[in-house]
Design an enzyme around this catalytic site. Structure first.
Site: not given
Lengths: 355, 355, 355, 355
Positions: C147, C322
């Protein structure tokens, strides 16, 4: 100077006890006991005490006798270890639920297990200075009430004692995450618990029993976990008996709490902080209590309007820091009373704003 | 007992000054001045001071002379009212930015306006005890540094003074919402500001000038508003000069700050609180500083791995409560030094955990 | 209509994959596999899918072959189960870190263990459409990046590719708590993690390796856990090569990302949302990237001032959710490319404001 | 394809209408009107719509006629501009409070001003599909209920309609900060509002009138601002009439809402999400409703105990996103019904977990 010890010192209530006691001018902290962390530095568990506390955790088995023993251990442990606790503390201040309910049947109904120290049940004084100050002056066994119970009892007590309320009262409690202690279940993880409005006890929360016992009212309680680490707020809803107006209520509360060092009446007509708000109480030993009854100021900006006349309903609100007035701070206030010190000693921090 | 007054007492720094000064054993708060709220109770603006403070706000025009005057007013106001302030405070402790930068050209570059009290610029002592303690002992004009500047200067100072750092340093500051004061613009409303990671000053933040001035380094600074009301954390990134390892850095910091009452070295190898964390500092006057350099402990659980050997980079971290060590608390610490009292006087609150 | 399965479906990335795939018009979710929760309803783990998803979790051993298999399992598990995964997914989209770094030595340095499927390392395409779209069109093995790496690569890529940056770049990443997955350690509990600014990876975060690999820059990375459940923001600091101004940078980014469905250039001169802000990206597949270089607009209200002329520094900022662009959404975007569907399919949710 | 316009498009409800309508396959957004921001880009006020919305704000005076006009303007403005609104929208969907209460006396009591369009009061259909679906099918004037009212009505409706509840019911509502709109008063600033438990309407909240009207119960309502931007939760407390148990309640709710696309019954016996939780509803059009009555599962881990037998009390809980099912989403659902489209059209986003 007396010597005190904290059992269960690695927990959140334990840490708060240490924070307060280390700054208390009349006590010396003889030991901070924790089975799990014995031998490690206290500030490894309580990073706010770095440079303030040089102690290491003692194993509970190595704990000697002290003038005061604070037991901040899990529920059910105090009744199971009662003998040992009484040996180690000339004055025992217990923060578990074990000795709050003198009636064993009530205890067993709410906690689901038999009481294992029934003969001691009657020996503890309920550790709420506002309602048991006189008995606390010579109490050697003190049982500190639950955090939400403390807020609700203090919010209801003056009206209940003065006979101003009908018996049926509902208590809607909101509590931060620290109330469940140092826990690490998935449901308590940040991702799950953050921003929650979790009605974890829709009815029958255990503190209900304490509130009922101390106020004589017929209490129904629910509890919701809200987005906060610290803080408890209770909204108590009841009906006034006969023609009681807000002025009468105000006078009753002011008379009851006017000399209290830590219970403030907060019941203003306007403003963002007109009623008790726990966020400004973090770290402080205050419990704020307030109320509203009958018509309220309305108008376009506040989005609420006058009720259609007197309807006899009352909303009573209480707020506190669950780890301080709802636990450690209240316990220290009890100790101050027991030893004849000014009640504010060691508990002067007023809370922060903004926060 | 000396008499002190707070100008700008309705603001957040002003409220924090009152909270601390009301608990200070050697001072009496003579006046809390606010033009906007003159005549209203102080606790209407600062609800945490209910039952603690019985004062009403004085109009600034009615402010007499005091032993110490704390000026917690908007930037640019102190230089504009300098004459009046000096008349009213035998010792003037200024919390605006106006007298932090003795070099008028630097001030004008960062603040975009001409300095209106240039002749006074050289008379103020920079109010950071850790680096100017000696001068503070007899200073009658003290200029308290900015909150992010304080954190960064304290994080960088020992390494900079010992010549361990290359000059080029970047400072990434994170700050809570109270840093912008009692403000009510749309961008500061809860709905917009909540949960933000707002890079409000991607470069050239004004505190950069103070950090450069005090450390002698060539500082580039950015600032991000983060989800918090209180709290500042700075991450300072630089390169070590020559073969400096973490042990050397640790020794340097410990030697520099070993006797400091409020600056703690927090640089552990593991744990959630291994590096400075502002949340446990709320309400306290601590500034925690730490650092990491070279290889770090890796492994599966921590999701980071050893660097490929010594690379000479260092990360230096500082954290504090922007309203306390970053403002009001630091100002009181300066006063304690000036009057020869123990530095911790009135500043004992250690912060909370959990919070 | 193709049939897809999610392995590791009880985790946070797994749940997000299900949310997106259940709304995708060209796929049918054949199985949601979880060893831990096999037999239980999917919505018991993902309460947002109540009434949306009627599936129960399949045991991984009972998972048949599917057109696409998404592996959202713990790091190191994909390499260990590689044979089984390849049998069960005609197209394998792996969300672990195991096949992101084709160089085994780099993998081993950052993950601390030998790679157990070295022969497969070269077969995976790096699953970032913005930089590997062409290869993804016929990729049967796709490795979705981390992420924070995705945010940083996208923030740096245009400048790096155009040769506008000096090699040394520092990346300061901030991340919400969901990035560590469904976890229940004490450090991840709400009471400890709430309000944190936890510098959990002061250097050498594993995503550093991916950023270095994909940008060709020499990256130093730190990561801080911030108060958020979702959301990543990266601040990348570097120096521009030669006389590059912000207009040139802007043109470079617009040209590079002008046709991208999910990468937006956000680099305005003013406003609370002038630079990438993750909070408005929750649930969306956008990655916002922006930059600032040289003098910035100053003045009294913004508390920052112009730098003293061009100094060649650049701050590049990236933000994303994320679990979406930093995981599940990006994986679905890769699938859309692989199967020739419009890239936005199933990924239309734009994010919320305010939130 | 029909043409719709949003009046008050710069507000939070307005932005949410735009977000939903821009993704709706059967409508074209003809205009987004705002007096304050006329001429500026829509995404300057709603940054989540960058790259999604290319519109600029129209001045309300320049607004032509549309098939549907959504009025998301301040309370009292719709009744004052009623003529103009009716000219500009063949179908008018009003999101103010002005036409929710057909009884002018009730309106005037709760809003404190005379109603200025009394003759139109009877022409609006109450825009709650779950209780007024049939009338909505050919309604040209629709008045969308308040956010807390919607949650409470949906939580109470099945029990009330089936005659299972005694009339006296208290509603304790908790609401995020976006409910007060784009506001910038000091009390709404982040520093003051963050972490609040602000009992801003201890009694007589205006939504009380809507709940009373739609359920026929005698409702007393309080409202607390809690730490959230979006989200409403209501706890409704009442007494069951005669021998009603939880199974009966469950059957009643399932029968009532079994076919509803957006109202889910969430009343499980255990788990962190056993009762309606607003945080997982952000962005979704779901309203979750649940209830608990009589004994609850107790035991050591849950900290609550069985009540002493059936006591006839019931707690009914509702939750929703105040800007979606509590406003914009509900309005679009009404439009879908009015135009004969599937109700879920444009409203498919299920919400996120974790968040």
């Amino acid at each position: 100077m007396i010597r005190v010890a904290v059992l269960g010192a690695s927990g959140y209530i334990g840490g708060e006890l240490l924070r307060i006691l280390l700054g208390h001018p009349h006590v010396e902290v003889g030991a901070a006991a924790s089975a799990r962390l014995a031998g490690r530095r206290v500030d490894s568990a309580h990073p706010n005490l770095r440079s303030v506390c040089d102690l290491t955790f003692t194993h509970p088995d190595d704990l000697g006798a002290h003038d005061v023993l604070f037991a901040a251990i899990p529920h059910l442990e105090s009744m199971r270890q009662a003998e040992a606790l009484l040996e180690r503390g000339r004055v025992l201040i217990d923060l578990t639920a074990d000795f709050r309910l003198p009636d064993a049947a009530t205890f067993e109904r709410y906690y689901g297990v038999p009481h294992e120290a029934r003969d001691l049940l009657g020996e503890f004084v309920f550790g709420l200075p506002e309602t048991h100050r006189k008995e606390l002056r010579d109490a050697d066994r003190i049982s500190v009430p639950g955090c939400m119970a403390t807020a609700a009892i203090l919010a209801l007590h003056p009206a209940a004692e003065a006979g101003l309320l009908e018996p049926a009262v509902s208590v809607d409690a909101r509590t931060g995450s620290s109330g469940s202690g140092r826990s690490s279940g998935l449901a308590d993880s940040h991702s799950e618990r953050s921003g929650a409005l979790r009605v974890f006890a829709p009815s029958g929360h255990r503190h209900e029993a304490e509130i009922t016992q101390e106020t004589g009212l017929d209490v129904t309680m629910s509890a919701t976990g809200i987005e906060a680490v610290r803080g408890v707020q209770v909204l108590c809803r009841g009906r006034l008996r006969g023609p009681v107006d807000e002025a009468r209520l105000r006078e009753t509360y002011r008379r009851c709490y006017g000399d209290e060092p830590f219970t403030r009446v907060v019941a203003r007509r306007r403003g963002a902080y007109r009623l008790p708000e726990p966020k400004i109480l973090s770290g402080s030993n205050f419990c704020d209590v307030g109320f509203v009854t009958g018509p309220v100021p309305g108008g376009g900006t506040t989005l609420h309007a006058p009720r259609n006349g007197e309807d006899g309903q009352a909303l009573l609100v209480g707020a506190l820091d669950n780890l301080v007035k709802g636990g450690a701070g209240n316990a220290v206030q009890c100790m101050n009373i027991r030893f004849g010190w000014p009640e504010r000693t060691g508990l002067e921090f007023p809370g922060l704003h903004p926060i």
